[in-house]
Design an enzyme around this catalytic site. Structure first.
Site, PDB file in Angstrom:
ATOM      1  N   ASP A  26     -14.962  30.413-100.936  1.00 50.29           N
ATOM      2  CA  ASP A  26     -15.314  28.997-100.884  1.00 50.29           C
ATOM      3  C   ASP A  26     -14.321  28.124-101.646  1.00 50.29           C
ATOM      4  O   ASP A  26     -14.077  26.975-101.246  1.00 50.29           O
ATOM      5  CB  ASP A  26     -16.706  28.773-101.471  1.00 50.29           C
ATOM      6  CG  ASP A  26     -17.817  29.110-100.497  1.00 50.29           C
ATOM      7  OD1 ASP A  26     -17.514  29.641 -99.412  1.00 50.29           O
ATOM      8  OD2 ASP A  26     -18.994  28.862-100.835  1.00 50.29           O
TER       9      ASP A  26
ATOM     10  N   SER B 280     -24.486  42.039-103.592  1.00 52.65           N
ATOM     11  CA  SER B 280     -24.968  41.323-104.759  1.00 52.65           C
ATOM     12  C   SER B 280     -23.867  40.707-105.599  1.00 52.65           C
ATOM     13  O   SER B 280     -23.229  39.765-105.168  1.00 52.65           O
ATOM     14  CB  SER B 280     -25.888  42.225-105.566  1.00 52.65           C
ATOM     15  OG  SER B 280     -25.218  43.273-106.148  1.00 52.65           O
TER      16      SER B 280
ATOM     17  N   LYS C 135     -27.250  40.802-100.094  1.00 58.62           N
ATOM     18  CA  LYS C 135     -28.244  40.940-101.171  1.00 58.62           C
ATOM     19  C   LYS C 135     -28.004  39.808-102.165  1.00 58.62           C
ATOM     20  O   LYS C 135     -27.127  39.884-102.997  1.00 58.62           O
ATOM     21  CB  LYS C 135     -28.098  42.304-101.837  1.00 58.62           C
ATOM     22  CG  LYS C 135     -28.898  42.446-103.148  1.00 58.62           C
ATOM     23  CD  LYS C 135     -30.394  42.442-102.913  1.00 58.62           C
ATOM     24  CE  LYS C 135     -31.148  42.851-104.167  1.00 58.62           C
ATOM     25  NZ  LYS C 135     -31.048  41.892-105.261  1.00 58.62           N
TER      26      LYS C 135
END
Length: 389
Positions: free
Chosen positions: A315, A304, A329
């Protein structure tokens, strides 16, 4: 986290301010899920109905209302409605349980000292045990399966419900009360009776490795943990590379994860998420350290909010991610107050990394996959990155 919650301005209840976005697994002894703070407070569950899936929240509220009118348990009716909805991460808390939950996000909680998650077969698996906790004293270990709590089976239950069973209600299960656990380890099955204790989280720890490497371990994102990460980066030796160890981090306050990301990014996008199709964004604060070599260390227990942070630094090209695939999640829950004062949290959307990758059910694949020697490999990678070309 600076900035404002992008949903709405909720009424303040108790000491809270923000709508809760639940991104996490659980710290069974205490902290669970995650929230995006609007200022420094907690959730205003009665506001979620206007911003989340009104139909789903209305269905659960209607079930509770009808049960109350018939003299039946509104909480049990709400739980059945959530179960019928197929919402894997949906949960219903009593008023006392929700207050305990909010307190756990401040780093204080009553529990037994276990972290756990639901495996792919719906079994509840212990992922971590707090040193010195009742669970550690009883000899419970990561990998053990938690099959029953006070006689109630846990298989197939949402992890949040298992948390509620373990911790009990704030009004009738304080520190010192007992809870009986049915456990399995391989072919062995046994029962342990533990006494709940008042515990505190130590979410961020820092140590130095040989070769000018600083390891910042974040166990969970509770209140102020993001600031602690930023301070750890600021105080680390000049020129030292950093290992951001997120292994076993089941999530927590999303705002704190964004603040932690701000330690390594000079502003910019951390993640996007949707609520009933409406897109929102989370941004880092400017001024982070973008020059130190950085490795993010992850595993199957990284969940999460911790996955949100991992995806951001990966990224954005800020970190090399080392370890094993994360849990996956990436759903967003929001709370609403039910007629009897209990709280239902239902899934309303999903988040994506800056490049648009969905995490839910997929996880994040490391740049360098490795196993038990992950920390050693991370140190080797950092020293290589720091070496002159």
């Amino acid at each position: 986290m600076s900035g404002r919650d992008p949903f709405c301005q909720p009424r303040r209840i108790r000491r809270g301010a923000a709508l809760t976005l639940v991104f996490a697994s659980v710290l069974v002894a205490g902290a669970a899920t995650g929230a995006l703070p609007q200022s420094q407070g907690k959730s205003a569950p009665d506001e979620a109905r206007s911003a989340g899936r009104a139909g789903s929240h209305a269905d659960v509220a209607r079930a509770a209302e009808e049960a109350m009118a018939d003299g039946k348990s509104p909480i049990q009716a709400a739980k059945r409605a959530v179960s019928r909805s197929g919402d894997r991460w949906g949960a219903v808390y009593s008023r006392g349980e929700y207050e305990e939950f909010e307190e756990s996000l401040d780093g204080q909680y009553t529990g037994v000292g276990l972290w756990a998650r639901s495996d792919r077969d719906g079994r509840i698996e212990v992922t971590k045990v707090r040193a010195g906790s009742p669970a550690a004293t009883a000899g419970i270990r990561p990998g053990d399966l938690l099959r029953r709590v006070d006689g109630e089976r846990t298989d197939g239950r949402p992890v949040t419900e298992v948390v509620s069973l373990l911790r009990g209600d704030a009004s009738d299960a304080p520190a010192g009360t007992s809870v009986r656990l049915g456990l399995e380890r391989g072919t062995r099955a046994w029962t342990e009776t533990l006494r709940r204790a008042q515990l505190s989280t130590d979410p961020v720890t820092v140590r130095e490795l040989d070769g000018r490497v600083t390891v910042i371990k974040v166990a969970t994102f509770t209140k102020d943990s993001g600031h602690q990460v930023r301070e750890a980066v600021r105080r680390s030796p000049r020129g030292a590379g950093i290992v951001l160890d997120l292994r076993g981090n089941s999530g927590g306050l999303v705002g704190e994860a964004v603040t932690a990301a701000s330690a390594f990014l000079d502003g910019g996008l951390v993640a996007t998420y949707d609520v009933d199709g409406e897109q929102r964004a989370l941004h880092a604060e400017p001024g982070g350290d973008t020059t130190r070599p950085l490795v993010a260390l992850v595993d199957g227990g990284t969940m999460s909010a911790a996955e949100l942070l991992t995806g951001a630094v990966q990224d954005r090209g800020r970190a090399l991610v080392v370890g094993s695939r994360t849990f996956g999640k990436g759903s967003v829950q929001m709370p609403s107050r039910l007629p009897d004062g209990s709280v239902a949290e239902l899934t309303v959307g999903h988040y994506r990394t800056p490049s648009g990758r969905g995490v839910d059910g997929r996880g994040i694949t490391p740049d360098l996959e490795t196993g038990e020697d992950a920390l050693q490999r991370a140190g080797t990678v950092l020293r290589g990155l720091a070496s002159p070309s």
